[in-house]
Motif scaffolding. Structure first.
Motif, PDB file in Angstrom:
ATOM      1  N   ASN A  16      -3.198  46.014  21.650  1.00  0.00           N
ATOM      2  CA  ASN A  16      -3.454  46.399  23.031  1.00  0.00           C
ATOM      3  C   ASN A  16      -2.435  47.393  23.577  1.00  0.00           C
ATOM      4  O   ASN A  16      -2.518  47.780  24.751  1.00  0.00           O
ATOM      5  CB  ASN A  16      -3.493  45.152  23.922  1.00  0.00           C
ATOM      6  CG  ASN A  16      -4.747  44.345  23.684  1.00  0.00           C
ATOM      7  OD1 ASN A  16      -5.831  44.741  24.091  1.00  0.00           O
ATOM      8  ND2 ASN A  16      -4.613  43.223  22.992  1.00  0.00           N
ATOM      9  N   GLY A  17      -1.461  47.784  22.761  1.00  0.00           N
ATOM     10  CA  GLY A  17      -0.485  48.780  23.173  1.00  0.00           C
ATOM     11  C   GLY A  17       0.365  48.365  24.363  1.00  0.00           C
ATOM     12  O   GLY A  17       0.649  49.180  25.244  1.00  0.00           O
ATOM     13  N   THR A  18       0.794  47.101  24.372  1.00  0.00           N
ATOM     14  CA  THR A  18       1.556  46.579  25.501  1.00  0.00           C
ATOM     15  C   THR A  18       2.552  45.536  25.026  1.00  0.00           C
ATOM     16  O   THR A  18       2.492  45.090  23.879  1.00  0.00           O
ATOM     17  CB  THR A  18       0.615  45.966  26.565  1.00  0.00           C
ATOM     18  OG1 THR A  18       1.364  45.599  27.707  1.00  0.00           O
ATOM     19  CG2 THR A  18      -0.149  44.780  26.028  1.00  0.00           C
ATOM     20  N   ASP A  19       3.448  45.121  25.904  1.00  0.00           N
ATOM     21  CA  ASP A  19       4.342  44.017  25.583  1.00  0.00           C
ATOM     22  C   ASP A  19       4.066  42.813  26.486  1.00  0.00           C
ATOM     23  O   ASP A  19       4.819  41.865  26.534  1.00  0.00           O
ATOM     24  CB  ASP A  19       5.809  44.425  25.671  1.00  0.00           C
ATOM     25  CG  ASP A  19       6.234  44.848  27.062  1.00  0.00           C
ATOM     26  OD1 ASP A  19       5.382  44.911  27.977  1.00  0.00           O
ATOM     27  OD2 ASP A  19       7.431  45.134  27.240  1.00  0.00           O
ATOM     28  N   ARG A  20       2.931  42.886  27.211  1.00  0.00           N
ATOM     29  CA  ARG A  20       2.540  41.811  28.127  1.00  0.00           C
ATOM     30  C   ARG A  20       1.017  41.628  28.057  1.00  0.00           C
ATOM     31  O   ARG A  20       0.266  42.589  28.161  1.00  0.00           O
ATOM     32  CB  ARG A  20       2.967  42.183  29.539  1.00  0.00           C
ATOM     33  CG  ARG A  20       2.845  41.091  30.541  1.00  0.00           C
ATOM     34  CD  ARG A  20       3.426  41.577  31.889  1.00  0.00           C
ATOM     35  NE  ARG A  20       3.498  40.511  32.820  1.00  0.00           N
ATOM     36  CZ  ARG A  20       4.550  39.726  33.019  1.00  0.00           C
ATOM     37  NH1 ARG A  20       5.641  39.928  32.340  1.00  0.00           N
ATOM     38  NH2 ARG A  20       4.506  38.767  33.896  1.00  0.00           N
ATOM     39  N   LEU A  21       0.576  40.380  27.878  1.00  0.00           N
ATOM     40  CA  LEU A  21      -0.852  40.048  27.811  1.00  0.00           C
ATOM     41  C   LEU A  21      -1.099  38.736  28.556  1.00  0.00           C
ATOM     42  O   LEU A  21      -0.217  37.890  28.638  1.00  0.00           O
ATOM     43  CB  LEU A  21      -1.295  39.825  26.362  1.00  0.00           C
ATOM     44  CG  LEU A  21      -1.425  41.006  25.435  1.00  0.00           C
ATOM     45  CD1 LEU A  21      -1.695  40.516  24.021  1.00  0.00           C
ATOM     46  CD2 LEU A  21      -2.531  41.941  25.890  1.00  0.00           C
ATOM     47  N   ARG A  22      -2.316  38.586  29.034  1.00  0.00           N
ATOM     48  CA  ARG A  22      -2.727  37.285  29.556  1.00  0.00           C
ATOM     49  C   ARG A  22      -2.886  36.351  28.353  1.00  0.00           C
ATOM     50  O   ARG A  22      -3.231  36.783  27.258  1.00  0.00           O
ATOM     51  CB  ARG A  22      -4.036  37.390  30.316  1.00  0.00           C
ATOM     52  CG  ARG A  22      -3.934  38.195  31.584  1.00  0.00           C
ATOM     53  CD  ARG A  22      -5.085  37.824  32.514  1.00  0.00           C
ATOM     54  NE  ARG A  22      -5.010  38.550  33.755  1.00  0.00           N
ATOM     55  CZ  ARG A  22      -4.229  38.208  34.777  1.00  0.00           C
ATOM     56  NH1 ARG A  22      -3.461  37.153  34.673  1.00  0.00           N
ATOM     57  NH2 ARG A  22      -4.210  38.916  35.886  1.00  0.00           N
ATOM     58  N   GLU A  23      -2.635  35.082  28.583  1.00  0.00           N
ATOM     59  CA  GLU A  23      -2.713  34.106  27.497  1.00  0.00           C
ATOM     60  C   GLU A  23      -4.083  34.135  26.834  1.00  0.00           C
ATOM     61  O   GLU A  23      -4.200  34.107  25.607  1.00  0.00           O
ATOM     62  CB  GLU A  23      -2.389  32.710  28.020  1.00  0.00           C
ATOM     63  CG  GLU A  23      -2.243  31.682  26.942  1.00  0.00           C
ATOM     64  CD  GLU A  23      -1.661  30.366  27.432  1.00  0.00           C
ATOM     65  OE1 GLU A  23      -1.973  29.344  26.799  1.00  0.00           O
ATOM     66  OE2 GLU A  23      -0.916  30.357  28.420  1.00  0.00           O
ATOM     67  N   ASN A  24      -5.156  34.225  27.631  1.00  0.00           N
ATOM     68  CA  ASN A  24      -6.498  34.227  27.046  1.00  0.00           C
ATOM     69  C   ASN A  24      -6.753  35.484  26.212  1.00  0.00           C
ATOM     70  O   ASN A  24      -7.477  35.433  25.227  1.00  0.00           O
ATOM     71  CB  ASN A  24      -7.574  34.027  28.114  1.00  0.00           C
ATOM     72  CG  ASN A  24      -7.639  35.143  29.128  1.00  0.00           C
ATOM     73  OD1 ASN A  24      -6.678  35.884  29.328  1.00  0.00           O
ATOM     74  ND2 ASN A  24      -8.771  35.248  29.799  1.00  0.00           N
TER      75      ASN A  24
END
Length: 151
Positions: free
Chosen positions: A14-22
């Protein structure tokens, strides 16, 4: 090492260092088909316990730069990464990740354990520190093992 790769994969994807748990669970269970949703949730617990992830409400934040992880095309994590690892195993993984041969590290840690007459966890932390590897997050675990062994 495979724990770090499995944890990083959804973030790299997702090209990020932060995601929602789901989103993390969906990436590992549906997108990659590596784990069931329950196993992916268990991976969050293991990774949080090892300070690879932190929780912020319903968000997960990676505690390392995902760009430092290479995910081989044929990579499939073993289910054994879902088990809590001992401090010794975690230090050993850190040593191997920094280029130390596994058999060399195990031999040196065993020797140090005998010489210092300490637990394997304490010897591993001392050895890693001598090698210039930061395992300060595991020092309290090794200390607790020493204190516990005095009983």
């Amino acid at each position: 090492m495979s724990l770090r790769v499995a944890v990083a994969a959804p973030f790299v994807q997702n090209g990020t260092d932060r995601l929602r748990e789901n989103e993390f669970v969906v990436a590992l269970s549906l997108d990659r088909d590596w784990f069931s949703p329950d196993q992916a949730t268990r991976l969050i617990d293991v990774a949080t316990g090892e300070d690879l992830l932190s929780r912020d409400g319903t968000d997960l934040e990676l505690s390392f730069d995902p760009a430092t992880v290479t995910i081989p095309d044929d990579f499939v994590p073993d289910e054994d990464i879902l088990a809590e690892r001992s401090a010794f195993e975690r230090v050993l993984d850190a040593l191997v990740a920094e280029g130390t041969e596994k058999h060399e590290a195990v031999g040196a840690i065993n020797t140090l354990q005998r010489e210092l007459d300490v637990t394997i966890e304490a010897a591993a932390v001392v050895y890693a520190r001598r090698e210039g590897i930061d395992v300060s997050d595991l020092a309290p675990v090794a200390r607790d093992a020493l204190v516990g062994s005095e009983d």
